[in-house]
Design a protein around this motif. Structure first.
Motif, PDB file in Angstrom:
ATOM      1  N   GLU A  62       0.830  -1.209   0.000  1.00 13.10           N
ATOM      2  CA  GLU A  62       0.000   0.000   0.000  1.00 13.10           C
ATOM      3  C   GLU A  62       0.867   1.263   0.000  1.00 13.10           C
ATOM      4  N   SER A  63       0.284   2.339  -0.499  1.00 17.25           N
ATOM      5  CA  SER A  63       0.932   3.645  -0.452  1.00 17.25           C
ATOM      6  C   SER A  63      -0.139   4.721  -0.501  1.00 17.25           C
ATOM      7  N   THR A  97      -1.074   1.289   5.530  1.00 16.07           N
ATOM      8  CA  THR A  97      -0.587   2.658   5.438  1.00 16.07           C
ATOM      9  C   THR A  97      -1.423   3.533   6.376  1.00 16.07           C
TER      10      THR A  97
END
Length: 123
Positions: A6-7, A117
Motif C-alpha cells: 500500500e501507499s 498505510t
C-alpha cells in the motif's frame, strides 16, 4: 502467493481527500476480489470497501458510502481507494487484501494482506 504493497497514506485535515494505492505482485492472475480494511487504535479491524477483479462490482461499509470510491486497474495489478470528505473518525491504518477463491463474500475472508498505510485526519 500474492504480495500487496500500500501507499498514499498521510495526514490531512477534516474535509480533505487522499488516494490510497495497493500494488499486487506474484500470482495475481488468481485474484478474485480485493478489499480495503482499516484498524484504528484500540479497535477491531473493520471492512471499508471491496471490488471484484473481473467485473468491478463494489461494496462499501455504510460509514464510508458516498465518500470513498474503490477502483482497480487490472493492467497495473492495482486497486485504489479514493477518500473524500475525510473525518477524524477515519483515522486508522488502512490495509488492502486479496482473495484468490470464489467462496465467501465481499467482506471476507481474504487470503493475502498488505502491511498497511497510516491515514490521520485532524479536526
Amino acid at each position: 502467493q500474492v504480495e500487496l504493497v500500500e501507499s498514499g497514506g498521510g495526514m490531512v485535515q477534516a474535509g480533505g481527500s487522499l488516494r490510497l494505492s495497493c500494488a499486487a505482485s506474484g500470482r495475481t492472475f488468481r485474484t478474485y476480489r480485493m478489499g480495503w480494511f482499516r484498524q484504528a487504535p484500540g479497535k477491531e479491524r473493520e471492512f471499508v470497501a471491496a471490488i471484484t477483479w473481473s467485473g468491478g462490482s463494489t461494496v462499501y461499509a455504510d460509514s464510508v458510502k458516498g465518500r470513498f470510491t474503490i477502483s482497480r486497474d487490472r493492467a497495473k495489478n492495482s486497486v485504489y481507494l479514493r477518500m473524500n470528505s475525510l473525518k477524524p473518525e477515519d483515522t486508522a491504518v488502512y490495509s488492502c487484501a486479496a482473495r484468490t477463491g470464489m467462496t465467501g463474500g465481499m467482506t471476507g475472508p481474504y487470503d493475502y494482506w498488505g502491511q498497511g498505510t497510516q491515514v490521520t485526519v485532524s479536526s
